[in-house]
Design an enzyme around this catalytic site. Structure first.
Site: not given
Ligand SMILES: *Cc1c(COP(=O)(O)O)cnc(C)c1O
Length: 407
Positions: A67, A121, A193, A218
């Site tokens: 992890r 967003y 962002d 993206k």
């Protein structure tokens, strides 16, 4: 490190994250170019003493348990850190939304107030309304083009300021240096962002941002085949961010990290092409009948264009068009017949996309007023001449339906 800092961004893209211990074998000459995929859950220790020692020390970039990652993810995280001057470190997340949510959780506590750009967003807004609100954290939406936010301090202290520039769907550019300066003067942490520009065209931390967030889904991945997010922070905030990510059990698969790292190597050439092709298409669209406005920060008419010109070193492939009149059906007629544009969410891959968007639905501090419906375009790596011909036919379909059968 100061020698390294002199490297230009494109050089960093080619070199970042390739530490010898991740590309070679201890005691053996030779090295592979890219760190390979290290898949792991269990890490084996020599004995109990070594296991105890590992648990008692920092697990950052140390094999400890799956992890906490393996060199594949560390390499990608390091590369993203190198791309962002002023950064201490980067945490990776299974999606952009996960990165936004965890970064907000890292800086906020019950009773805090958060200032959120009204153009953010929409899933970011949903997280604020549906999760943060439940924890007693109030989100206040502000006009992304406001230059002073003093008015929001009247009702009490503000803990964090969230920026997104250009704004999702509507592409307003914010005055980031002014807003981060204001935040610093008032002891407010800033998160941004930065998915649209990436650190290549807007190094957010050098503009005063504390935590820069990317939907790597993206442009970093760039091939529409992996979901991933990242948050890159200053030394002041990285410890908190990392601890919060660990506590939430956030991690990415080594295979996905490897694909994202592969995408990152070509970010420079891809973005340059997205930029040029999108500009060619946007400039053509601006003069077409049926197009009321083009929402593209590099076009002089776009709100915040002067700020974009001052602060950004490039534009990318995503922008919007406001149609001149017409309804839902006319907009659909434009989009549905396109031969070279896919219809779907996300963007940043090599392929072009067209999406109907309705900004008015995701606003509360400002009003979205437009001459007609909006289409968001992502301009991919196809030849822009083909894309323009495709949109030309689309606008003819749009006008025909809008004008009741007359072409
Ligand atoms: C897509 C997107 C996100 C979310 O990323 P996911 O990986 O899809 O969760 C966040 N911000 C912006 C601006 C985006 O376009």
């Amino acid at each position: 490190m100061s020698d390294e800092d002199k490297r230009r961004p494109l050089t960093k893209l080619a070199q970042a994250g390739r530490k010898p211990e991740w590309t070679g074998m201890p005691g053996q000459p030779g090295a592979i170019v890219s760190p390979p995929v290290w898949r792991a859950s269990t890490i084996l220790y020599d004995d109990v003493a070594h296991l105890r020692k590992a648990a008692g020390s920092s697990t950052h970039e140390r094999l400890f348990y799956g992890r906490k990652g393996t060199p594949t993810a560390w390499s990608l995280a390091d590369a993203l850190t190198e791309m962002e001057p002023g950064a201490e470190g980067t945490m990776l997340f299974p999606s952009g939304v996960a990165a936004i949510a965890c970064a907000l959780m890292a800086v906020l506590k019950p009773g805090d107030r958060l200032l959120m750009a009204d153009s953010a967003y929409d899933p970011t807004r949903n997280f604020c309304e549906q999760t943060l609100r439940g924890f007693g954290i109030e989100t206040i939406y502000y006009d992304p083009q406001a230059v002073s936010l003093d008015v929001y301090l009247k009702d009490g202290p503000v803990r964090a300021l969230f920026l997104e520039s250009p704004g999702s769907l509507t592409f307003e550019v914010q005055d980031i240096p002014a807003l981060t300066g204001w935040a610093k003067a008032n002891g407010i942490v800033t998160l941004m962002d930065n998915t649209w520009a990436t650190p290549l065209y807007f190094p957010a931390l050098t503009h005063g941002v504390d935590i820069s967030i990317l939907a790597c889904t993206k442009y970093i991945v760039g091939h529409s085949d992996v979901m991933m997010g990242s948050a890159t922070a200053t030394a002041q905030w990285f410890g908190r961010l990392r601890q919060t990510a660990y506590l939430f059990g956030q991690m990415v698969s080594p295979d996905d990290a490897w694909l994202a790292a592969r995408g990152l190597r070509t970010l420079g050439v891809r973005l340059a092409q997205h930029r040029d092709s999108a500009l060619a298409v946007a400039r053509w669209l601006k003069d077409q009948p049926g197009v009321a406005r083009v929402l593209h920060p590099a076009l002089p008419d776009c709100p915040g264009h002067a700020l974009w010109q001052r602060d950004f070193s490039g534009s990318t492939g995503l922008f919007g068009i406001v149609l001149e009149g017409g309804d839902e059906a006319a907009r659909a007629a434009l989009i549905d017949g396109l031969q070279h544009f896919g219809v779907g969410y996300s963007w940043g891959g090599f392929e072009s996309l067209a999406l109907p968007v309705d900004p008015a639905r995701y606003r509360s501090a400002t009003r979205w007023e437009a001459e007609g419906p909006v289409v968001r375009l992502h301009i991919g790596l196809e030849d822009p001449t083909d894309l323009i011909a495709d949109l030309d036919a689309g606008l003819t379909r749009f006008r025909a339906l809008r004008d009741g059968g007359r072409a």
